[in-house]
Design an enzyme around this catalytic site. Structure first.
Site, short mmCIF file in Angstrom:
data_model
loop_
_atom_site.label_atom_id
_atom_site.label_comp_id
_atom_site.label_asym_id
_atom_site.label_seq_id
_atom_site.Cartn_x
_atom_site.Cartn_y
_atom_site.Cartn_z
N HIS A 54 71.65 18.11 -46.30
CA HIS A 54 72.32 17.30 -47.32
C HIS A 54 71.80 17.71 -48.69
O HIS A 54 70.81 18.45 -48.79
CB HIS A 54 72.08 15.81 -47.09
P1 TYD Z 1 67.83 11.36 -44.00
O1 TYD Z 1 67.48 11.43 -45.45
O2 TYD Z 1 69.22 11.73 -43.62
O3 TYD Z 1 66.81 12.23 -43.15
P2 TYD Z 1 66.42 13.78 -43.30
O4 TYD Z 1 66.95 14.30 -44.55
O5 TYD Z 1 64.96 13.78 -43.25
O6 TYD Z 1 66.94 14.47 -42.10
O7 TYD Z 1 67.49 9.90 -43.49
C1 TYD Z 1 67.69 9.52 -42.15
C2 TYD Z 1 67.92 8.03 -42.12
O8 TYD Z 1 66.74 7.35 -42.51
C3 TYD Z 1 69.01 7.58 -43.10
O9 TYD Z 1 70.22 7.40 -42.44
C4 TYD Z 1 68.49 6.29 -43.65
C5 TYD Z 1 67.03 6.27 -43.39
N1 TYD Z 1 66.19 6.40 -44.62
C6 TYD Z 1 65.80 5.25 -45.29
O10 TYD Z 1 66.16 4.11 -44.92
N2 TYD Z 1 64.99 5.38 -46.40
C7 TYD Z 1 64.58 6.57 -46.84
O11 TYD Z 1 63.84 6.65 -47.86
C8 TYD Z 1 65.01 7.76 -46.15
C9 TYD Z 1 64.59 9.12 -46.63
C10 TYD Z 1 65.80 7.63 -45.05
#
Ligand code: TYD
Length: 138
Positions: A54
């Site tokens: 993303h």
């Molecule tokens: P995501 O940022 O998509 O994970 P990554 O980039 O590490 O693969 O986050 C995964 C899930 O975690 C997202 O759907 C919501 C939750 N989340 C939070 O609630 N707070 C946060 O600060 C982060 C980074 C994620």
């Protein structure tokens, strides 16, 4: 990676060498170019898994491999660049609007992420073709 004026870069952190064990630190807006609003970490990643995939419209980040190693692949909409992180005394600064993928996590790796924004799903771009479209308008 030349379109954005601010570019991703590896930032070396202070390293206080000590026979009792080494110490590094980060102060908001001092070692890194943004105020820290949020800290999260990624751990217990099963072998072969990929995190990220993303971009953030406004959020900037700084990623450190506190333990183990992994690869951060950044795409600016035109080209891709890969950064291998495997030490706790440096990290990768990621400006806004870079598509990021984190992969090749080693066993027991720990990725610390400092972010310039609070969690806001609205700040995410999770579709690569949407990202490509939006980067043209930056
Ligand atoms: P995501 O940022 O998509 O994970 P990554 O980039 O590490 O693969 O986050 C995964 C899930 O975690 C997202 O759907 C919501 C939750 N989340 C939070 O609630 N707070 C946060 O600060 C982060 C980074 C994620």
């Amino acid at each position: 990676m030349t379109k954005n004026s601010v570019v991703p870069k590896i930032i070396d952190l202070p390293k206080i060498l000590d026979p009792r064990g080494n110490l590094s630190f980060i102060e908001s807006e001092n070692q890194i170019p943004f105020a820290i609003k949020r800290t999260y970490w990624i751990y217990d990643v099963p072998g072969g898994e990929i995190r990220g995939s993303h971009a953030f419209k406004k959020g900037q980040g700084f990623i450190i491999a506190l333990s183990g190693s992994f690869e951060v692949v950044l795409n600016d909409g035109h080209e891709e660049k890969s950064f291998f992180l495997n030490r706790s005394y440096y990290g990768l600064y990621i400006p806004e609007m870079y598509w990021r993928t984190i992969k090749n996590f080693s066993t027991n790796s720990l990725a610390l992420v400092l972010a310039s924004t609070s969690y806001d799903e609205e700040d995410y771009i999770r579709d690569f073709s949407q990202f490509k479209k939006e980067i043209e308008n930056v």
